[in-house]
Design a protein around this motif. Structure first.
Motif, PDB file in Angstrom:
ATOM      1  N   GLU A 268     -10.573  -7.349  -7.414  1.00 42.18           N
ATOM      2  CA  GLU A 268      -9.525  -7.191  -6.250  1.00 42.18           C
ATOM      3  C   GLU A 268     -10.151  -5.782  -5.800  1.00 42.18           C
ATOM      4  OE1 GLU A 268      -5.786  -7.583  -7.245  1.00 42.18           O
ATOM      5  OE2 GLU A 268      -5.700  -8.232  -8.520  1.00 42.18           O
ATOM      6  N   ASP A 269      -9.118  -5.359  -4.569  1.00 41.93           N
ATOM      7  CA  ASP A 269      -9.805  -4.416  -3.961  1.00 41.93           C
ATOM      8  C   ASP A 269      -9.518  -3.116  -4.486  1.00 41.93           C
ATOM      9  OD1 ASP A 269      -7.598  -2.498  -3.005  1.00 41.93           O
ATOM     10  OD2 ASP A 269      -6.855  -5.197  -3.061  1.00 41.93           O
ATOM     11  N   LYS A 270     -10.322  -1.729  -4.255  1.00 39.93           N
ATOM     12  CA  LYS A 270     -10.196  -0.918  -4.815  1.00 39.93           C
ATOM     13  C   LYS A 270      -9.028  -0.025  -4.981  1.00 39.93           C
ATOM     14  CE  LYS A 270     -11.649   1.919  -1.033  1.00 39.93           C
ATOM     15  NZ  LYS A 270     -12.874   3.042  -0.801  1.00 39.93           N
ATOM     16  N   TYR A 271      -7.624  -0.129  -4.280  1.00 39.40           N
ATOM     17  CA  TYR A 271      -6.180   0.441  -3.658  1.00 39.40           C
ATOM     18  C   TYR A 271      -5.765  -0.265  -5.016  1.00 39.40           C
ATOM     19  CZ  TYR A 271      -8.435   3.030  -0.109  1.00 39.40           C
ATOM     20  OH  TYR A 271      -9.117   3.951   1.398  1.00 39.40           O
TER      21      TYR A 271
ATOM     22  N   SER B 113       0.697  -0.985  -0.237  1.00 39.52           N
ATOM     23  CA  SER B 113      -0.009   0.125  -0.197  1.00 39.52           C
ATOM     24  C   SER B 113       0.723   0.794  -0.310  1.00 39.52           C
ATOM     25  CB  SER B 113      -1.030   0.218   1.493  1.00 39.52           C
ATOM     26  OG  SER B 113      -1.550  -1.309   1.242  1.00 39.52           O
TER      27      SER B 113
END
Length: 376
Positions: free
Chosen positions: A359-362, A239
């Motif tokens: 998959e996740d938004k990030y 991240s």
């Protein structure tokens, strides 16, 4: 910064107003001015530590930042997979200028024989007047956008678009922040005459400060109705691994995906930069193919005026630069059909023209861009 350091430091001085006084202070301090900019109030130069400390005292100075070096967002790949695009529109990006800040562009037959797609070239590194590419990155990116299918089946997504190349990265793929800003400055100043509607910036700088002159000039470009497309970078998968310019809210930040043989087996590349940004913004905005892509190779030894010796006309690479180039070409196709769209319109259309890949938004943003959604 050690005040007693004797060597000069490359910096960019942002000004509150145009100031001849600051320029004279730079030269009187034995500093060397590198660039003055047309579209932002700033000067890039080299100064000693003591002189930098001295100049900060002047009220005309807004801020001073280090002249960082950036990295191109491309990785080599081993497995060869051809790249094809669904030609759902009978549109080719005709007449749309795409500004690219990169390592240059080699006059590859697929860019110059059917028609000369390279309508403008400026070299900020070595001052050579005609197109060349001593690294290969810029040529590969240009092929993803505008290759004409002259010597193979490879065709860019916008084969009739125009490449406006500013060489601001050297043979090793490194580029100074000051040169990148000057490159964008030139593109903005020539945007009307060359119909530059898109700027592709396939690189990243490890900058996470609240104010920097790169963000400032990108916002000037956006205000001139130029859509700015950037990669999410190759610093994933952790991240907060999207750096400048991918962390700027208003740009279109494109992450990279790889295909595992079919449309049901798509995943975000491990190297693709992930959000959120340090401002907690959701990035990337969308994702696109970035792994094992075939495009144009460059004769990196070629110098204009000499005979070229291009042994292999094509190569395969991976990196989020590729994803940003494909999206730049897609935008050229959209603008050919509907030229009145603003950068904000384009970003909205791309965000709505996506499918989720689980998959996740990030990691995936709004998802994988597909032309089908635009038609629907």
């Amino acid at each position: 910064m050690k005040i007693n350091l004797k060597s000069k430091i490359p910096v960019i001085i942002s000004l509150r107003e145009d100031s001849k006084k600051i320029k004279s202070k730079i030269t009187s301090s034995n500093g060397k001015i590198k660039w003055e900019y047309e579209n932002i109030k700033a000067i890039s130069c080299e100064l000693s530590s003591l002189s930098i400390d001295y100049i900060t005292e002047y009220p005309e100075v807004s801020f001073i930042c280090y002249d960082y070096k950036g990295n191109l967002c491309l990785k080599n790949a081993e497995k060869l997979i051809g790249l094809s695009y669904p030609k759902l529109f009978k549109l080719t990006g005709k007449g749309i200028g795409i500004g690219i800040v990169d390592t240059g562009v080699y006059p590859h037959p697929d860019l110059t024989i059917k028609r000369n797609a390279i309508i403008f070239f400026k070299d900020l590194i070595n001052g050579i007047e005609k197109p060349y590419d001593d690294n290969g990155h810029g040529t590969f990116i240009s092929g993803c956008i505008a290759a004409s299918k002259y010597t193979s089946d490879i065709e860019g997504i916008a084969p009739d678009s125009n490449i406006v190349m500013i060489k601001a990265f050297d043979a090793s793929g490194k580029g100074f922040l000051s040169d990148v800003i000057k490159a964008i400055d030139i593109l903005i100043s020539n945007s009307e005459s060359l119909n530059i509607r898109i700027i592709n910036l396939p690189f990243e700088f490890d900058i996470n400060v609240n104010i920097n002159p790169l963000e400032e000039i990108i916002k000037i470009a956006l205000s001139k109705n130029i859509t700015v497309v950037v990669p999410s970078g190759n610093s994933g998968p952790q991240s907060f691994s999207i750096y400048c310019p991918g962390n700027i809210d208003e740009v279109i930040t494109v992450g990279g995906v790889e295909f595992g043989g079919n449309m049901k087996n798509i995943r975000v590349c491990s190297f693709s930069g992930r959000g959120p940004t340090f401002k907690k913004t959701v990035k990337p905005d969308i994702v696109m193919l970035a792994s094992n892509v075939k495009s144009l190779a460059s004769d990196i030894t070629y110098i204009p005026g000499r005979t070229s010796n291009l042994l292999n006309a094509y190569t395969v690479k991976s990196g989020t630069s590729i994803a940003s180039a494909i999206i730049s070409g897609a935008i050229a196709v959209i603008l050919e059909k509907t030229p009145d769209l603003t950068p904000k319109d384009i970003k909205s259309i791309l965000s709505l023209s996506t499918i989720g890949i689980g998959e996740d938004k990030y990691s995936q943003g709004k998802g994988l861009f597909v032309f089908d959604k635009i038609l629907k």
